[in-house]
Write a protein that holds these residues in place. Structure first.
Motif, PDB file in Angstrom:
ATOM      1  N   GLY A  33       0.852  -1.188   0.000  1.00  0.00           N
ATOM      2  CA  GLY A  33       0.000   0.000   0.000  1.00  0.00           C
ATOM      3  C   GLY A  33       0.883   1.231   0.000  1.00  0.00           C
ATOM      4  N   ASP A  34       0.252   2.371  -0.217  1.00  0.00           N
ATOM      5  CA  ASP A  34       0.998   3.633  -0.240  1.00  0.00           C
ATOM      6  C   ASP A  34       1.646   3.906   1.112  1.00  0.00           C
ATOM      7  N   ALA A  35       2.572   4.847   1.121  1.00  0.00           N
ATOM      8  CA  ALA A  35       3.260   5.246   2.350  1.00  0.00           C
ATOM      9  C   ALA A  35       2.261   5.843   3.334  1.00  0.00           C
ATOM     10  N   THR A  36       2.488   5.645   4.591  1.00  0.00           N
ATOM     11  CA  THR A  36       1.745   6.206   5.724  1.00  0.00           C
ATOM     12  C   THR A  36       0.264   5.809   5.775  1.00  0.00           C
ATOM     13  N   VAL A  37      -0.093   4.660   5.214  1.00  0.00           N
ATOM     14  CA  VAL A  37      -1.486   4.215   5.319  1.00  0.00           C
ATOM     15  C   VAL A  37      -1.716   3.350   6.560  1.00  0.00           C
ATOM     16  N   GLY A  38      -0.647   2.926   7.221  1.00  0.00           N
ATOM     17  CA  GLY A  38      -0.783   2.164   8.450  1.00  0.00           C
ATOM     18  C   GLY A  38      -0.443   0.695   8.348  1.00  0.00           C
ATOM     19  N   LYS A  39       0.300   0.304   7.318  1.00  0.00           N
ATOM     20  CA  LYS A  39       0.660  -1.110   7.136  1.00  0.00           C
ATOM     21  C   LYS A  39       1.447  -1.637   8.331  1.00  0.00           C
ATOM     22  N   SER A  40       2.485  -0.928   8.722  1.00  0.00           N
ATOM     23  CA  SER A  40       3.333  -1.380   9.828  1.00  0.00           C
ATOM     24  C   SER A  40       2.576  -1.394  11.149  1.00  0.00           C
ATOM     25  N   VAL A 110      -3.741  -5.534   0.682  1.00  0.00           N
ATOM     26  CA  VAL A 110      -3.542  -4.173   0.189  1.00  0.00           C
ATOM     27  C   VAL A 110      -4.202  -3.241   1.205  1.00  0.00           C
ATOM     28  N   VAL A 111      -3.418  -2.305   1.728  1.00  0.00           N
ATOM     29  CA  VAL A 111      -3.900  -1.405   2.778  1.00  0.00           C
ATOM     30  C   VAL A 111      -4.010   0.000   2.214  1.00  0.00           C
ATOM     31  N   VAL A 149      -7.029  -9.425   0.347  1.00  0.00           N
ATOM     32  CA  VAL A 149      -8.026  -8.585   1.009  1.00  0.00           C
ATOM     33  C   VAL A 149      -7.566  -7.138   0.928  1.00  0.00           C
ATOM     34  N   VAL A 150      -8.526  -6.244   0.863  1.00  0.00           N
ATOM     35  CA  VAL A 150      -8.248  -4.809   0.909  1.00  0.00           C
ATOM     36  C   VAL A 150      -8.652  -4.355   2.309  1.00  0.00           C
ATOM     37  N   VAL A 151      -7.726  -3.683   2.994  1.00  0.00           N
ATOM     38  CA  VAL A 151      -7.966  -3.258   4.374  1.00  0.00           C
ATOM     39  C   VAL A 151      -7.906  -1.743   4.448  1.00  0.00           C
ATOM     40  N   ALA A 152      -8.899  -1.156   5.089  1.00  0.00           N
ATOM     41  CA  ALA A 152      -8.944   0.298   5.264  1.00  0.00           C
ATOM     42  C   ALA A 152      -8.474   0.663   6.652  1.00  0.00           C
TER      43      ALA A 152
END
Length: 152
Positions: A33-40, A110-111, A149-152
């Protein structure tokens, strides 16, 4: 020492065991996912069982790797998830670098950030990049079947 009124108990324990055989499955999960979306942060919370949330943003420079074992309820099966937290910064998303992490993935996450529409619109780009980069030995049908899965 046993008395006449107390039965004698052997010091040798029974050979019976409560050991249960567990089937362990392994699954490589690629998180993009893009930077700073909260993956980590999402992976950190999942890995710690909800007890650890990173208080400060720390950019993932390459890939962060964690392992989490999840038991499947009402069965003797567990899944060992190999979580690959891939960098979202464009400076780190070099195709050659990420190919190794995308290859042989069993699952894709994908976040995106619900407050950032551009991060949602990038989800398709991430899916295409992972699908395209998977092993050349995989057939097109296998590449297309990557569950996720797509996670928001």
């Amino acid at each position: 020492m046993a008395t006449a009124s107390e039965p004698y108990q052997s010091a040798v324990r029974s050979m019976e065991t409560t050991h249960r055989t567990t089937l362990l499955l392994r699954c490589k999960v690629v998180v993009v996912g893009d930077a700073t979306v909260g993956k980590s942060a999402l992976i950190s919370m999942f890995h710690s069982g909800g007890t650890t949330f990173p208080k400060q943003y720390l950019m993932t420079a390459w890939v962060d790797f964690r392992v989490k074992q999840v038991s499947i309820p009402d069965s003797d099966t567990a899944v060992e998830l190999y979580l690959f937290d891939c960098a979202g910064q464009s400076i780190f998303n070099q195709i050659e670098a990420n190919n190794a992490h995308y290859d042989h993935a069993s699952f894709l996450m994908v976040v995106y950030d619900v407050t950032n529409q551009a991060s949602f619109e990038s989800c398709g780009k991430w899916l295409q990049q992972v699908s395209k980069s998977r092993s050349a030995s995989s057939s097109a049908q296998q590449r297309a079947r990557l569950p996720g899965v797509v996670v928001a």
